[in-house]
Enzyme design. Structure first.
Site, PDB file in Angstrom:
ATOM      1  N   CYS A 157      24.568  -8.758 -35.266  1.00 49.29           N
ATOM      2  CA  CYS A 157      24.622  -9.475 -34.004  1.00 49.29           C
ATOM      3  C   CYS A 157      23.665 -10.652 -34.072  1.00 49.29           C
ATOM      4  CB  CYS A 157      24.193  -8.542 -32.880  1.00 49.29           C
ATOM      5  SG  CYS A 157      24.999  -6.944 -32.989  1.00 49.29           S
ATOM      6  N   SER A 189      21.820  -4.526 -35.870  1.00 50.53           N
ATOM      7  CA  SER A 189      22.893  -3.531 -36.071  1.00 50.53           C
ATOM      8  C   SER A 189      22.709  -2.774 -37.395  1.00 50.53           C
ATOM      9  CB  SER A 189      24.292  -4.092 -35.883  1.00 50.53           C
ATOM     10  OG  SER A 189      24.454  -4.487 -34.522  1.00 50.53           O
TER      11      SER A 189
END
Lengths: 154, 154
Positions: free
Chosen positions: B122, B102
């Protein structure tokens, strides 16, 4: 482009839909990131965390880039830079648009029809005006919006 | 670099502190953005919104870039791209580091000793491990942390 292109498809776009004159008049001469006052609160900017569920077009970096740039302009923002990374031909996309007034980011999970977007905007921009653009671009069945006021002065 | 450099100082850095081998082994062959399960909840990733008050080193894009890359690595993340924009010689910096898991972003207001950071990660990364790096780099008097679990499966 950087040296890491072998990791996936990478794209870099300067802003194509604003003239240099507009940008220079905007970002160089005015300060666009001033603290705002709303409902009696003074804060640095509005940060929306937007989860899109049951969404489409999540594996197409060009579509996503165009959508995010349209979303930025709808909110009244000035685009400085965008960068998108496509992890595999049908895989997720990670992207950011850097604004004179902060940023928009997106991360998509096409296999779950899910995308996580955040829109952080300072100054006179209204990130809520980006939401209809996201709805049109990704046709989500459900949209969850969380609002955070960043840098709230106590 | 893009055509908008006249707006301010712009820098682009590929990751310099990871080898291509590590990156290729990581991002191309493994999926790093899988949904996680924690405390009985399944979600896409942890998103920390971190406000730094009474902070220093907020007008130095090279320092900020180095700090954010160190923060990413401390969390166990894989850096794909970073971009920093310096609005004027003593002015604020906006920057993003795009990760295989991310992103991290920062926006600074040196005139208010304030910075807004967000860390969205994540997979198996832990963005809380980035916080000590931010404390060392910016020496804030106060740190406000908001935790959001993005993409929570109901």
């Amino acid at each position: 482009m950087n040296a890491l292109t072998p990791l996936g498809m990478v794209s870099e776009f300067p802003s194509e839909n604003q003239t240099n004159d507009t940008l220079l008049a905007g970002a160089a001469e005015e300060q666009k990131d001033y603290f705002v006052v709303r409902d009696g609160q003074k804060f640095a900017g509005m940060h929306l965390l937007v989860d899109l569920w049951g969404a489409t077009n999540l594996a197409d970096p060009e579509h996503i880039d165009a959508a995010l740039r349209e979303a930025a302009l709808a909110a009244g923002a000035t685009i400085l830079h965008s960068h998108f990374h496509h992890f595999s031909p049908n895989g997720g996309v990670s992207g950011v648009v850097v604004l004179a007034e902060s940023h928009i980011s997106i991360h998509t999970w096409p296999e779950r029809d899910f995308a996580a977007v955040d829109l952080f905007m300072c100054g006179c921009c209204d990130p809520y005006l980006s939401i209809p653009v996201l709805r049109r671009a990704f046709l989500p069945e459900r949209v969850d919006i969380g609002e955070q006021r960043r840098g709230r002065v106590q």
